[in-house]
Design a protein around this motif. Sequence first.
Motif, short mmCIF file in Angstrom:
data_model
loop_
_atom_site.label_atom_id
_atom_site.label_comp_id
_atom_site.label_asym_id
_atom_site.label_seq_id
_atom_site.Cartn_x
_atom_site.Cartn_y
_atom_site.Cartn_z
N ARG A 157 -7.65 -28.29 38.71
CA ARG A 157 -7.31 -26.96 39.22
C ARG A 157 -6.02 -26.96 39.99
O ARG A 157 -5.37 -25.94 40.15
N ASN A 158 -5.65 -28.14 40.51
CA ASN A 158 -4.47 -28.21 41.36
C ASN A 158 -3.94 -29.63 41.31
O ASN A 158 -4.73 -30.59 41.16
N LYS A 159 -2.65 -29.79 41.43
CA LYS A 159 -2.06 -31.13 41.34
C LYS A 159 -0.97 -31.28 42.38
O LYS A 159 -0.16 -30.36 42.59
N GLY A 213 -8.00 -25.86 46.48
CA GLY A 213 -6.62 -26.27 46.58
C GLY A 213 -6.41 -27.45 47.50
O GLY A 213 -7.34 -28.10 47.93
N ASN A 214 -5.18 -27.70 47.80
CA ASN A 214 -4.88 -28.89 48.57
C ASN A 214 -4.74 -28.58 50.05
O ASN A 214 -4.16 -27.58 50.45
N SER A 241 -11.58 -33.42 45.30
CA SER A 241 -10.15 -33.60 45.51
C SER A 241 -9.87 -35.05 45.86
O SER A 241 -10.71 -35.72 46.47
#
Lengths: 113, 114
Positions: free
Chosen positions: B55-57, A99-100, B33
């Motif tokens: 997977r994520n934005k 994730g971020n 990322s």
Amino acid sequence: QKEVEQDPGPLSVPEGAIVSLNCTYSNSAFQYFMWYRQYSRKGPELLMYTYSSGNKEDGRFTAQVDKSSKYISLFIRDSQPSDSATYLCAMNHYGGSQGNLIFGKGTKLSVKP
Amino acid sequence: KAGVTQTPRYLIKTRGQQVTLSCSPISGHRSVSWYQQTPGQGLQFLFEYFSETQRNKGNFPGRFSGRQFSNSRSEMNVSTLELGDSALYLCASSSPQGGEETQYFGPGTRLLVL
């Protein structure tokens, strides 16, 4: 209110001083906390990684997490001119690899000889 | 073990053009990322890829896109460049296998839009 707040400084200290860098956050779901160091015109370099509340020490660096206060700190002992850089706190909900990451804006530190 | 590499390191483009940036992760890392770093906004998350899937934005317009290849290398593309896209674009790779699971950054690509 931003999710992560960090005093941008600049912070100037004499060589040998103890440096305290801090971040506050608003999201209680954050579980993983990191400190990165970024030299001018370089990418961030991982310094410390912690999970949950408590202290973690690595050489001259100590990371501290207080989840009840939503407050994290990085202490640098016996600071050196080579520690002059921007220090970024980062955190996220999941494992740090997923994730971020949410970053603070960074604190610029200058250690004077 | 070699670190994350990014190419090119510097790029100058004009408004309206498009640009493609490349990232090679640390060997064995499968997650990549992308982040944008500006003086005003700091580091902001763009997107994350794992095993060729997004997977994520983050909260960026559709002009920003990315992809990941089977060897984990990743590219990001920005179309119809705007002046505000001038930034340092950072790529980070990670491996969720044991040890300290966190992200390791490359040196970045500095993009200037004129």
